[in-house]
Design an enzyme around this catalytic site. Sequence first.
Site, PDB file in Angstrom:
ATOM      1  N   TRP A  21       0.859  -1.155  -0.018  1.00 26.35           N
ATOM      2  CA  TRP A  21      -0.044  -0.122   0.189  1.00 26.35           C
ATOM      3  C   TRP A  21       0.857   1.274   0.082  1.00 26.35           C
ATOM      4  O   TRP A  21       0.748   2.089  -0.823  1.00 26.35           O
ATOM      5  CB  TRP A  21      -0.887  -0.145   1.078  1.00 26.35           C
ATOM      6  CG  TRP A  21      -1.887   1.187   1.263  1.00 26.35           C
ATOM      7  CD1 TRP A  21      -1.964   2.126   0.712  1.00 26.35           C
ATOM      8  CD2 TRP A  21      -2.730   1.484   2.402  1.00 26.35           C
ATOM      9  NE1 TRP A  21      -2.986   3.049   1.046  1.00 26.35           N
ATOM     10  CE2 TRP A  21      -3.242   2.502   2.411  1.00 26.35           C
ATOM     11  CE3 TRP A  21      -3.044   0.708   3.701  1.00 26.35           C
ATOM     12  CZ2 TRP A  21      -4.163   3.057   3.212  1.00 26.35           C
ATOM     13  CZ3 TRP A  21      -3.550   1.071   4.425  1.00 26.35           C
ATOM     14  CH2 TRP A  21      -4.394   2.556   4.487  1.00 26.35           C
ATOM     15  N   ASP A  56       1.024  -8.447  -1.241  1.00 25.40           N
ATOM     16  CA  ASP A  56      -0.411  -8.070  -1.388  1.00 25.40           C
ATOM     17  C   ASP A  56      -0.278  -6.533  -1.596  1.00 25.40           C
ATOM     18  O   ASP A  56       0.177  -6.102  -1.100  1.00 25.40           O
ATOM     19  CB  ASP A  56      -1.018  -8.190  -0.184  1.00 25.40           C
ATOM     20  CG  ASP A  56      -2.584  -7.624  -0.111  1.00 25.40           C
ATOM     21  OD1 ASP A  56      -3.454  -8.560  -0.611  1.00 25.40           O
ATOM     22  OD2 ASP A  56      -2.681  -6.596   0.238  1.00 25.40           O
ATOM     23  N   TYR A  61      -3.634   1.175  -5.220  1.00 27.15           N
ATOM     24  CA  TYR A  61      -2.641   1.908  -4.503  1.00 27.15           C
ATOM     25  C   TYR A  61      -1.718   2.682  -5.279  1.00 27.15           C
ATOM     26  O   TYR A  61      -1.061   2.216  -6.510  1.00 27.15           O
ATOM     27  CB  TYR A  61      -1.700   0.780  -3.959  1.00 27.15           C
ATOM     28  CG  TYR A  61      -2.359  -0.189  -3.018  1.00 27.15           C
ATOM     29  CD1 TYR A  61      -3.774   0.537  -2.291  1.00 27.15           C
ATOM     30  CD2 TYR A  61      -2.028  -1.204  -2.328  1.00 27.15           C
ATOM     31  CE1 TYR A  61      -4.194  -0.400  -1.362  1.00 27.15           C
ATOM     32  CE2 TYR A  61      -2.514  -2.095  -1.536  1.00 27.15           C
ATOM     33  CZ  TYR A  61      -3.782  -1.636  -0.716  1.00 27.15           C
ATOM     34  OH  TYR A  61      -4.464  -2.342   0.134  1.00 27.15           O
ATOM     35  N   ARG A 233      -2.778   9.228   7.318  1.00 28.06           N
ATOM     36  CA  ARG A 233      -2.702   9.003   8.842  1.00 28.06           C
ATOM     37  C   ARG A 233      -2.975  10.294   9.674  1.00 28.06           C
ATOM     38  O   ARG A 233      -3.309  10.220  10.797  1.00 28.06           O
ATOM     39  CB  ARG A 233      -1.487   8.267   9.170  1.00 28.06           C
ATOM     40  CG  ARG A 233      -1.401   6.767   8.654  1.00 28.06           C
ATOM     41  CD  ARG A 233      -0.248   6.321   9.010  1.00 28.06           C
ATOM     42  NE  ARG A 233       0.926   6.796   8.127  1.00 28.06           N
ATOM     43  CZ  ARG A 233       2.218   6.661   8.271  1.00 28.06           C
ATOM     44  NH1 ARG A 233       2.709   5.571   9.190  1.00 28.06           N
ATOM     45  NH2 ARG A 233       3.173   7.370   7.825  1.00 28.06           N
ATOM     46  N   ALA A 286       6.309  -2.080   4.181  1.00 28.05           N
ATOM     47  CA  ALA A 286       7.480  -1.627   4.357  1.00 28.05           C
ATOM     48  C   ALA A 286       7.934  -0.577   3.308  1.00 28.05           C
ATOM     49  O   ALA A 286       7.572  -0.811   2.019  1.00 28.05           O
ATOM     50  CB  ALA A 286       8.530  -2.575   4.616  1.00 28.05           C
ATOM     51  N   ARG A 287       8.967   0.253   3.730  1.00 29.38           N
ATOM     52  CA  ARG A 287       9.029   1.395   2.608  1.00 29.38           C
ATOM     53  C   ARG A 287      10.571   1.625   2.482  1.00 29.38           C
ATOM     54  O   ARG A 287      11.091   2.116   1.723  1.00 29.38           O
ATOM     55  CB  ARG A 287       8.680   2.752   3.061  1.00 29.38           C
ATOM     56  CG  ARG A 287       7.053   2.807   3.244  1.00 29.38           C
ATOM     57  CD  ARG A 287       6.582   4.046   3.650  1.00 29.38           C
ATOM     58  NE  ARG A 287       6.718   5.162   2.764  1.00 29.38           N
ATOM     59  CZ  ARG A 287       6.129   6.386   2.892  1.00 29.38           C
ATOM     60  NH1 ARG A 287       5.764   6.739   4.120  1.00 29.38           N
ATOM     61  NH2 ARG A 287       6.290   7.353   1.747  1.00 29.38           N
ATOM     62  N   GLN A 291      13.305  -1.309   7.314  1.00 26.43           N
ATOM     63  CA  GLN A 291      12.025  -1.658   7.970  1.00 26.43           C
ATOM     64  C   GLN A 291      11.761  -3.120   8.006  1.00 26.43           C
ATOM     65  O   GLN A 291      11.065  -3.859   8.684  1.00 26.43           O
ATOM     66  CB  GLN A 291      10.935  -0.798   7.356  1.00 26.43           C
ATOM     67  CG  GLN A 291      10.981   0.801   7.582  1.00 26.43           C
ATOM     68  CD  GLN A 291       9.658   1.296   7.158  1.00 26.43           C
ATOM     69  OE1 GLN A 291       9.123   0.956   6.211  1.00 26.43           O
ATOM     70  NE2 GLN A 291       9.690   2.766   7.487  1.00 26.43           N
TER      71      GLN A 291
END
Length: 328
Positions: A21, A56, A61, A233, A286-287, A291
């Site tokens: 995502w 996934d 996205y 967020r 994770a980016r 991470q």
Amino acid sequence: MQKRRLGNSDMDLTALGFGAWAIGGGGWAFAWGTQDDAQSIEAIQRALDSGINWIDTAAVYGLGHSEDVVARALKGRDKSPYVFTKCGMVWDDEGKVSRRLKADSVRKECEASLRRLKVDAIDLYQVHWPVDAEAELEEGWTALVELQRQGKVRWLGVSNFNVSQLERVRRIAPVTSLQPRYSLIHQDIEDELLPYCQKQGIGVIVYSPMASGLLTGAMTRERILAMPDDDWRRGSADFQEPKLSHHLSLVERMREVGARHGRSPAEVALAWTLRDPAVTAAIVGARSAKQVEGFIHAGDFRLTSEEVREVEEVLGAGSAMAPGGIYA
């Protein structure tokens, strides 16, 4: 990493999967801010090299960008992971996102995802969200069944469905999996959905097990204030008071429990979701490769029943578990 069979499929999934995502990048309705594609590709490859065997993503996205990045990350690899994506959230020329499950739309989405992902078949094709026009639910699911018959998708799943909606589509064809939100601060699926899926043999792959970064141990008030304007967020109640203080207190308890095992709060959060026998696996976004390294060993970490109770004690204030925010 341990593996579990997903529902009625032939796929044995690692306990953790890579969630794509956030790597969709910025500039769309549910973005996480700008993202470096090179870092995204490195993160995916690190996850796969570390043993994760499924990814996934979703068409929406980054308005197709996440699927493009996944394809670039997989190019040239000797062994490809299972690739899951979703349909039912479409966008117009201005980037406005809406839900649609008309048969012609589903077929077009599938063809577009196949092109972007550069695969012959999608391993798990999921309805992203139920639609407001409820008559489309059966029409969309019937279209997915036809795509399966044509060999364009291998297995069929849904995301964000309730029991009633699952029952409706199951009358047409079996549901391999459900993808619901699930974490220490969002436990509402435990009462009805998880027992139902376990009874019916429907696999469950949960998303946001670390509450979109809130339970990683790396989130602070300062970091939240510094989030870019297009990070969804910023508008989530979970990241604002009065909930935020309670959530950060929970993280400190998780930190204490994890420290006994040399584990991070993120690993405690993941272990907590995987403790439920109805849960097949968890999606972890994770980016960056760093991470990935922070959570990759959580798939083999188990909490004792006493540690579960110890962590859950902090959840005494019911406000922490109230639903809120926008999730995909």
